[in-house]
Design an enzyme around this catalytic site. Structure first.
Site: not given
Ligand SMILES: Cc1ncc(COP(=O)(O)O)c(C=O)c1O
Length: 328
Positions: A148-149
């Site tokens: 998700n980064k």
């Protein structure tokens, strides 16, 4: 590929050392170990974060203690840190939540005055700046490359530091306690927290577009803010100077109902973050509702809306239309 990724990261941030590790949680664990935080020490941090920030304190046998947050930025409130410090307080882990830089000036002063180790959890804030300086360069810092980064290696993390001794400890501890001797010679009880070359190769490609990704995400946030500006019941996230955009989190009075309605109309969204001190292992340590009221209030109101680098204006409109319907 690991040294190449580390070199690129050092150049991007402007730090002396960058050490790739298997994930952001391992980075936090090693940062505390390398700074000598141990059993009996107290580690201050924010309750409004991903759980591993506080878990890192538990891994080294220290006691986590929380400091309530600033309701505007969702970051640790610097005005509350001093009163939380007791004779056992040895470290403070700050988190640049959702990409918003912490107010570093008072935080640095408090840590210096009280001889407290400061660690930056910059997992959500790669590229964010405070006073023209990138976060993650103020002290020993940790990054995550979870999917998700903004920069991902599938799984991965980085410890950055300007301290040669911390660098040597992290380098050894991530690699089974090896310290320059034979491969089967172990100077310390270490861990296997290495990042693989395959993951690092993905990181090298990802880092090439970090500025572009952050720019595109800021653009998406602007579109959201514009589309939501007439919505009285929605508090849009702060556009703090120097921030980056990890997620797009709004505040709503009737968050749970609206979240459910959005989900049932096919728009995925989630409450974000639930307070760490109310997670089961922390309740078992004695933390309870009412301990950190600002964080608890924010946590009851915050909802992460769909948000990604290549999101289109029409996809944002689709979310906003569904939100409008739910609000009515
Ligand atoms: C603030 C924060 N700290 C720590 C972590 C842990 O990183 P990882 O999932 O790579 O272990 C994350 C993200 O997952 C995070 O958002």
């Amino acid at each position: 590929m690991v040294p190449a990724f580390e070199q690129q990261f050092r150049d991007y941030l402007g730090v002396r050392h960058a050490l790739a590790v298997s994930n952001g949680t391992a980075a936090l664990h090693l940062a505390l170990l390398a700074h000598g935080i141990k059993q009996g020490d107290v580690v201050l941090t924010t309750p409004f974060t991903f759980v591993s920030t506080a878990n890192a304190a538990l891994y080294v046998g220290a006691k986590p203690k929380f400091v309530d947050i600033d309701p505007e930025t969702y970051n640790i409130d610097p005005n509350r840190i001093q009163e939380a410090i007791d004779p056992k307080t040895r470290a403070l882990i700050i988190v640049h939540v959702f990409g918003v830089p912490c107010n570093m000036k008072p935080i640095l002063e408090i840590c210096e005055d009280n001889h407290i180790v400061l660690i930056e959890d910059a997992c959500e804030a790669l590229g964010a700046q405070y006073g023209g300086k990138k976060v993650g360069t103020f002290t020993t810092s940790c990054f995550s490359f979870y999917p998700n980064k903004v920069v991902t290696t599938a799984e991965g993390g980085m410890v950055c530091t300007s301290d040669d001794r911390v660098m040597e400890m992290v380098d050894s501890l991530r690699n089974q306690g090896r310290m320059g001797g034979e491969w089967l010679e172990h100077a310390l009880v270490g861990y296997n927290y290495r990042l693989s070359d395959v993951h690092a190769a993905i990181g090298v490609a990802q880092m090439r577009r970090i500025d572009q990704s952050n720019k595109l995400r800021a653009e998406k946030a602007r579109i959201y803010a514009d589309e939501l500006k007439t919505f009285q019941q929605v508090r849009v996230p702060p556009s703090a100077p120097g921030r980056t955009w990890f997620v797009y989190v709004v505040e709503l009075d009737d968050r749970d109902r609206i979240g459910k309605e959005l989900n049932s109309s096919g728009i995925e969204c989630k409450p974000y973050f639930p307070p760490v001190h109310l997670q089961a292992p922390y309740r078992q340590l004695g933390f309870k509702e009412g301990d950190y009221p600002i964080c608890e209030k924010v946590s009851r109101r915050t909802l992460a809306l769909p948000f990604f680098t290549k999101m289109t204006r029409s996809q944002i409109r689709q979310v906003v239309t569904a939100l409008e319907r739910a609000l009515k």
